[in-house]
Design a protein around this motif. Structure first.
Motif: not given
Length: 265
Positions: A10-12, A17-18, A87-89
């Motif tokens: 998901w994209r928060p 945060v990507v 993972v956080v991009y």
């Protein structure tokens, strides 16, 4: 054993945060590929082995891995049962491209505090309505990552700043329902986000997001005692939804909003 794959992504609504990506793979192996974002990786079960810039690396449980953008890497299970990762991009607003070389040299960071902070960041990112907490946690994670990559052992002590802390408290008090993003608060108060969080926490013994939620719960208590329904209260006190209200209300009061309302005399 048949290959097992479980993923969620998901994209928060958190600046920088990507994407957030959680996965459990037992046999799947990533081919060589690149990202245009920073890959901040922790492994909760098993281990991953990967090649980065023609050098082999691994990710035991106590490691935080930071893979830079535009540099090819792969990934495969290093244990029979595969791996479970989070993972956080991140885009370049959080980590600049000037740090790519250092990340290529040392992508795996043994730092228990950083590992703990990244885990708590993921917990906040998974909860809609807790964006201020996620942004605050991400700011401190980014600061520690930059210290590692710049090999700073002489990290300066953080001096108290009660004036800045008071100004942030006044801003939070004025925006209890609407809330405020850390990025916006830093811009309005002309302070670095990390300094803002540290100044407030040092002055009041509570993080900005905890203070804001305390104020919201206080308002919710008054409305519940007046007989308003929890769903209605959540909508007018700044919570994302009733579940969001219930989670924070029970944490601070010890009972659910519904039980609290029924206890009123």
């Amino acid at each position: 054993m048949a290959d097992q794959q479980e993923v969620s992504a998901w994209r928060p609504h958190v600046p920088g945060v990507v994407e957030v990506f959680h996965a459990h793979f037992t046999e799947y192996a990533y081919p060589m590929h690149v990202h245009d974002a920073w890959t901040l990786l922790i492994v909760d079960d098993g281990a991953v082995r990967y090649d980065l810039d023609r050098h082999e690396h691994g990710t035991p449980l106590d490691t935080v891995s930071l893979l830079p953008p535009h540099v090819a890497h792969n990934g495969s299970p290093a244990t029979p049962d595969g791996f479970r990762k989070r993972v956080v991009y991140l885009d370049s607003s959080r980590l600049g491209e000037d740090l790519i070389g250092a990340a290529v040299d040392t992508p795996d960071l043994r730092d228990p505090l950083l590992r703990q902070r990244v885990g708590r960041l993921h917990s906040a990112l998974a909860r809609p309505g807790d964006e201020l907490e996620a942004e605050s946690r991400l700011t401190l994670v980014g600061e520690r990552l930059r210290d590692h990559l710049r090999r700073r052992t002489d990290v300066p002590s953080h001096r108290p700043d009660p004036v800045l802390a008071r100004r942030l408290r006044e801003l939070l008090d004025a925006r209890v329902v609407d809330g405020v993003r850390l990025e916006e608060a830093a811009r309005l108060l002309q302070a670095h986000p990390a300094h803002l969080v540290r100044a407030f926490s040092g002055a009041y013994g509570i993080a900005p997001h905890q203070y804001l939620m305390s104020r919201r719960v206080g308002r919710a208590r008054r409305l519940l005692l007046e007989g308003h329904a929890p769903g209605e209260v959540a909508a007018v006190t700044g919570f994302f939804d009733q579940a969001h209200l219930t989670r924070h209300f029970k944490k601070l009061v010890g009972v659910t909003p519904g039980r609290y309302r029924l206890s009123a005399r």
